[in-house]
Design a protein around this motif. Structure first.
Motif, mmCIF file in Angstrom:
data_model
loop_
_atom_site.group_PDB
_atom_site.id
_atom_site.type_symbol
_atom_site.label_atom_id
_atom_site.label_comp_id
_atom_site.label_asym_id
_atom_site.label_seq_id
_atom_site.Cartn_x
_atom_site.Cartn_y
_atom_site.Cartn_z
ATOM 1 N N SER A 72 24.309 -9.161 19.703
ATOM 2 C CA SER A 72 25.062 -9.099 18.457
ATOM 3 C C SER A 72 24.127 -8.739 17.299
ATOM 4 C CB SER A 72 25.730 -10.456 18.211
ATOM 5 O OG SER A 72 26.344 -10.473 16.968
ATOM 6 N N LEU A 73 22.915 -9.288 17.357
ATOM 7 C CA LEU A 73 21.944 -8.998 16.297
ATOM 8 C C LEU A 73 21.518 -7.519 16.333
ATOM 9 C CD1 LEU A 73 20.153 -10.063 13.992
ATOM 10 C CD2 LEU A 73 18.404 -10.552 15.702
ATOM 11 N N ASN A 74 21.366 -6.959 17.553
ATOM 12 C CA ASN A 74 21.019 -5.530 17.657
ATOM 13 C C ASN A 74 22.049 -4.661 16.937
ATOM 14 O OD1 ASN A 74 18.702 -5.845 19.204
ATOM 15 N ND2 ASN A 74 19.841 -5.874 21.134
ATOM 16 N N VAL A 75 23.325 -4.996 17.111
ATOM 17 C CA VAL A 75 24.396 -4.222 16.466
ATOM 18 C C VAL A 75 24.394 -4.480 14.960
ATOM 19 C CG1 VAL A 75 26.898 -3.837 16.379
ATOM 20 C CG2 VAL A 75 25.780 -4.251 18.575
ATOM 21 N N GLU A 76 24.143 -5.727 14.570
ATOM 22 C CA GLU A 76 24.147 -6.036 13.135
ATOM 23 C C GLU A 76 23.033 -5.286 12.406
ATOM 24 O OE1 GLU A 76 24.216 -10.160 12.135
ATOM 25 O OE2 GLU A 76 24.509 -9.731 10.011
ATOM 26 N N ILE A 77 21.864 -5.156 13.058
ATOM 27 C CA ILE A 77 20.731 -4.482 12.406
ATOM 28 C C ILE A 77 21.014 -2.987 12.219
ATOM 29 C CG2 ILE A 77 18.324 -3.763 12.775
ATOM 30 C CD1 ILE A 77 17.799 -6.617 13.787
ATOM 31 N N VAL A 116 20.682 -17.312 11.216
ATOM 32 C CA VAL A 116 19.620 -18.270 11.486
ATOM 33 C C VAL A 116 19.043 -17.975 12.859
ATOM 34 C CG1 VAL A 116 19.081 -20.707 11.647
ATOM 35 C CG2 VAL A 116 20.892 -19.943 10.113
ATOM 36 N N ASP A 117 17.695 -17.951 12.955
ATOM 37 C CA ASP A 117 17.042 -17.651 14.227
ATOM 38 C C ASP A 117 17.231 -18.799 15.205
ATOM 39 O OD1 ASP A 117 15.272 -16.684 16.185
ATOM 40 O OD2 ASP A 117 14.149 -15.641 14.622
ATOM 41 N N ALA A 118 17.397 -18.422 16.486
ATOM 42 C CA ALA A 118 17.480 -19.452 17.518
ATOM 43 C C ALA A 118 16.139 -20.174 17.617
ATOM 44 C CB ALA A 118 17.832 -18.821 18.850
ATOM 45 N N HIS A 119 15.035 -19.445 17.318
ATOM 46 C CA HIS A 119 13.703 -20.052 17.302
ATOM 47 C C HIS A 119 13.384 -20.424 15.862
ATOM 48 C CE1 HIS A 119 13.340 -18.533 21.342
ATOM 49 N NE2 HIS A 119 13.687 -17.349 20.893
ATOM 50 N N ARG A 120 12.621 -21.496 15.713
ATOM 51 C CA ARG A 120 12.310 -21.946 14.359
ATOM 52 C C ARG A 120 11.354 -20.962 13.688
ATOM 53 N NH1 ARG A 120 10.615 -28.075 13.481
ATOM 54 N NH2 ARG A 120 12.684 -28.263 14.372
ATOM 55 N N ARG A 170 13.879 -10.669 12.487
ATOM 56 C CA ARG A 170 14.268 -9.254 12.609
ATOM 57 C C ARG A 170 15.223 -8.868 11.490
ATOM 58 N NH1 ARG A 170 16.734 -8.339 18.148
ATOM 59 N NH2 ARG A 170 16.726 -6.166 17.507
ATOM 60 N N LYS A 171 16.097 -9.795 11.154
ATOM 61 C CA LYS A 171 17.046 -9.496 10.078
ATOM 62 C C LYS A 171 16.326 -9.449 8.727
ATOM 63 C CE LYS A 171 21.655 -10.790 8.758
ATOM 64 N NZ LYS A 171 22.810 -11.633 9.030
ATOM 65 N N LEU A 172 15.350 -10.334 8.585
ATOM 66 C CA LEU A 172 14.547 -10.340 7.357
ATOM 67 C C LEU A 172 13.797 -9.013 7.229
ATOM 68 C CD1 LEU A 172 14.034 -12.452 5.149
ATOM 69 C CD2 LEU A 172 11.998 -13.158 6.398
ATOM 70 N N LEU A 173 13.293 -8.518 8.367
ATOM 71 C CA LEU A 173 12.534 -7.264 8.371
ATOM 72 C C LEU A 173 13.416 -6.080 7.965
ATOM 73 C CD1 LEU A 173 9.821 -5.863 9.031
ATOM 74 C CD2 LEU A 173 10.676 -5.532 11.350
ATOM 75 N N ILE A 174 14.632 -6.005 8.505
ATOM 76 C CA ILE A 174 15.488 -4.855 8.160
ATOM 77 C C ILE A 174 15.866 -4.924 6.679
ATOM 78 C CG2 ILE A 174 17.698 -5.899 8.896
ATOM 79 C CD1 ILE A 174 16.875 -2.199 9.296
ATOM 80 N N TRP A 175 16.075 -6.130 6.142
ATOM 81 C CA TRP A 175 16.393 -6.223 4.711
ATOM 82 C C TRP A 175 15.192 -5.817 3.853
ATOM 83 C CZ3 TRP A 175 20.731 -5.768 2.448
ATOM 84 C CH2 TRP A 175 21.912 -6.229 3.051
#
Lengths: 101, 212
Positions: free
Chosen positions: B167-172, B7-11, B19-24
């Motif tokens: 953490s998100l950079n590594v997850e992507i 879940v994004d920290a920003h709404r 960003r996660k949606l984009l990589i998927w």
């Protein structure tokens, strides 16, 4: 208007579970290679090889890519193109083989 | 401490991290890309009139490279687990292991390509050569890009603090890496094992591979 969703999310597995999944993946790969050298009905071996590839695919996607734990929409983004691709490939092969037979 | 990057920290309008949606979305498009290459290879299977086909595969060598790539996926997920628990040292260690294993895999692929060319199979030899080198070449390019991405994360992490954004950079990069791994799982199973099953010389690799 932006609607706030609460994404369905379960906590990811820990290192121990990841190592267990890694060991399972290696064992499946070893079984695959073993099957390759077995003299048996080719159709049976081919289906077993395909099933083991599918099992590895699902383990990596489900656990390492966290599709089992993250929001379901990520899984939809990934699996819908996959289903389209498999359907397209099967249809294309059926058409190609019937035309060139 | 555990960083949830779903879940994004920003709404956002979706409630998901953009960003996660984009990589998927990118991985979904890459499924179509590799699916097309693999389907084309299967479509032309058994239709080469000259030159080597599946009889040239060395399953022991390719099994070793597959093992390396699977282990790199395990290392990648351990790197993510490290940073999600706030441990940058653990993350760096496993990221480096992942990149090294990825480089070894690329080395295996270069060795295989070199041997195939020595045996007389090139992209211009026959339909098998064209589709095989295109498919595995694009996969190798994906792995090589992934290795560069991993090293960039490794070096950038010396300026990081443990946090959700990093953490998100590594997850992507991890999602990209695991995708490259599952593409290889399919290629190894469908193209190498199923493809070569039944080939007469499948028990041992060509003697020339060992300098004979």
């Amino acid at each position: 208007m932006a609607t706030e969703h609460v994404a369905a999310h379960k906590e990811h597995p820990g290192p121990r579970q990841y190592v267990i999944i890694g060991v399972i993946l290696v064992v499946i790969t070893a079984i695959e290679v073993g099957l390759f050298y077995i003299q048996a009905t080719p159709a049976l071996i081919v289906w077993l090889l395909l099933a083991s590839s599918l099992a590895k695919f699902l383990l990596v996607a489900g656990f390492f890519m966290h599709l089992r734990f993250d929001d379901r929409r990520f899984a939809i983004l990934f699996f819908v193109p996959l289903l389209i691709m498999v359907a397209l490939a099967v249809a294309l092969m059926a058409m190609f083989f019937s035309l060139t037979r | 401490m555990y960083f949830d990057t779903t879940v994004d920290a920003h709404r956002t309008s979706t409630g998901l991290n953009n960003r996660k949606l984009l990589i998927w979305a990118f991985l979904g498009s890459d499924v179509l890309f590799f699916g097309t290459l693999i389907a084309t290879h299967l479509l032309y299977r058994g239709r080469s009139l000259v030159g080597h086909t599946e009889d040239i595969f060395s399953i022991p060598v390719t099994s070793a490279s597959t093992f390396i790539l699977l282990m790199s996926s395990l290392a990648m997920v351990l790197a993510l687990s490290g940073i999600q628990r706030g441990n940058l040292q653990t993350m760096r260690f496993w990221i480096a292991i992942t990149a090294i294993f990825g480089s070894i895999f690329v080395g295996f692929q270069m060795f295989e390509f070199h041997e195939f060319v020595q045996e007389g199979l090139t992209p211009r030899t026959n339909l098998f050569g064209s589709t095989f080198f295109t498919m595995t070449g694009f996969h190798g390019a994906h792995v090589a890009i992934g290795v560069l991405w991993l090293w960039s994360i490794f070096f950038a992490s010396f300026r990081w603090s443990a946090g959700e954004r990093n953490s998100l950079n590594v997850e992507i990069v991890g999602l990209y890496w695991h995708f490259v791994d599952i593409v290889w799982v399919v290629i190894f199973g469908v193209v190498y094992l199923v493809g070569a099953y039944g080939a007469e010389d499948r028990i041992l690799p060509p003697v020339s591979w060992f300098g004979g």
